[in-house]
Design an enzyme around this catalytic site. Structure first.
Site, PDB file in Angstrom:
ATOM      1  N   HIS A  60      10.229  -1.044   4.862  1.00  0.00           N
ATOM      2  CA  HIS A  60      10.815   0.195   5.385  1.00  0.00           C
ATOM      3  C   HIS A  60      10.219   0.590   6.729  1.00  0.00           C
ATOM      4  O   HIS A  60      10.791   1.410   7.444  1.00  0.00           O
ATOM      5  CB  HIS A  60      10.705   1.335   4.370  1.00  0.00           C
ATOM      6  CG  HIS A  60       9.349   1.928   4.219  1.00  0.00           C
ATOM      7  ND1 HIS A  60       8.499   1.609   3.183  1.00  0.00           N
ATOM      8  CD2 HIS A  60       8.700   2.863   4.960  1.00  0.00           C
ATOM      9  CE1 HIS A  60       7.390   2.312   3.299  1.00  0.00           C
ATOM     10  NE2 HIS A  60       7.485   3.080   4.363  1.00  0.00           N
ATOM     11  N   ASP A 114       9.604  -4.087  -1.153  1.00  0.00           N
ATOM     12  CA  ASP A 114       9.316  -3.381   0.102  1.00  0.00           C
ATOM     13  C   ASP A 114       8.190  -4.105   0.849  1.00  0.00           C
ATOM     14  O   ASP A 114       7.041  -3.658   0.880  1.00  0.00           O
ATOM     15  CB  ASP A 114       8.925  -1.934  -0.211  1.00  0.00           C
ATOM     16  CG  ASP A 114       8.811  -1.077   1.036  1.00  0.00           C
ATOM     17  OD1 ASP A 114       9.222  -1.526   2.121  1.00  0.00           O
ATOM     18  OD2 ASP A 114       8.282   0.054   0.916  1.00  0.00           O
ATOM     19  N   SER A 162       2.043   4.057   5.570  1.00  0.00           N
ATOM     20  CA  SER A 162       2.945   3.055   5.013  1.00  0.00           C
ATOM     21  C   SER A 162       2.726   1.677   5.618  1.00  0.00           C
ATOM     22  O   SER A 162       2.475   1.529   6.815  1.00  0.00           O
ATOM     23  CB  SER A 162       4.396   3.456   5.267  1.00  0.00           C
ATOM     24  OG  SER A 162       4.824   4.382   4.327  1.00  0.00           O
TER      25      SER A 162
END
Length: 284
Positions: free
Chosen positions: A97, A143, A234
């Site tokens: 992402h 992911d 992230s």
């Protein structure tokens, strides 16, 4: 409720853990950035001070302690966006992402830095981005992504982490063990000055329901003293040491808006074959 780290939590006025909504700033030159010249048309952007600080209830660390830590940032941003893990001199592991919707020429990777506001370290523009073919942005499944760059110069502040084979995984990724997550994401105070690299150790488990229903091949960061990764972390490393090596066990994927535990990490060992087939890098 859990949200992907890059989603905007409009109902709460907060951001999820990856890419914060930027605020425009006056034009600034990119000439001071190291390793290469970056030309940007229009206005460079930086994050709001309230939304772009560091690890929640962690401590300031040094890149010599986490030499595998890198920053992954779109070319029209001056500050951090996501983290990543150096797994060789030319390959970086991050969350899908973090790079979803971007071409390789739009993404930059910086290694060997403590403070994102400085021009130290080494800067590279991505040469190739490989997202996992089964990444699902709706469910956060798979992911994980890989970024190829021109070779970083390795040294005390820039060193790859090892990929966990089954032997290391069986020792490190078990319930009751702790692992360390690091990055430049949001803190418990929202302060972003200085923009120092921080880290926090959290209890992990590859099984159990502590983090609720979650995709396969993920690690749960269990609740412990409110410690967590948060906005801006992230893609960054969840790592542990074993036999004198740092192993990257996971990549920060998603978590609850309040960033007080129960974060979910993509489990690297579950993607070892894909990583090898893409990069030629073997587990250790």
């Amino acid at each position: 409720m859990f949200k992907p780290l890059h989603a905007v939590l409009s109902a709460l006025g907060l951001l999820a853990l990856s890419a914060c909504s930027p605020q425009a700033t006056p034009d600034v030159t990119a000439a001071a950035l190291p390793q290469e010249t970056v030309t940007v048309t229009g206005t460079e952007k930086a994050f709001s001070d309230e939304l772009s600080s560091q690890i929640v209830y962690g401590v300031v660390t040094n890149v010599t302690n986490r030499p595998y830590q890198v920053s992954v940032t779109p070319s029209n941003y001056m500050s951090g966006w996501c983290g990543g893990t150096l797994i060789s001199s030319t390959w970086v592991l991050t969350a899908a992402h973090c790079v979803d919707g971007y071409s390789a020429s739009q993404m930059r990777v910086r290694a060997g830095i403590n403070d994102l506001t400085t021009s130290t370290g080494q800067l590279r523009t991505a040469a190739q981005i490989v997202m996992h073919p089964s990444y699902n942005r709706s469910t956060n499944a798979n992911d994980i992504a890989l970024i190829r760059v021109s070779a970083f110069t390795l040294g005390s502040t820039v060193q790859p982490a090892a990929l966990p084979g089954n032997a290391a995984e069986s020792v490190l990724d078990v319930s009751g063990k702790f692992a360390t997550v690091s990055g430049w994401g949001k803190t418990e105070t929202g302060s972003s000055s200085p923009r120092a690299l921080r880290e926090v150790s959290i209890p992990i488990t590859p099984t159990g329901s502590d983090c609720g229903s979650r995709p396969a091949n993920t690690i749960c960061g269990k609740y412990y003293q409110g410690k967590d990764s948060c906005n801006g972390d992230s893609g960054g490393p969840l790592a542990a040491s074993y036999n004198g090596k740092f192993y990257v066990l996971g990549a920060v994927s998603y978590g609850p808006a309040e960033c007080r535990g129960y974060g979910v990490y993509t489990r690297v060992n579950g993607f070892i074959n894909w990583i090898y087939n893409t990069t030629g890098i073997s587990a250790q």
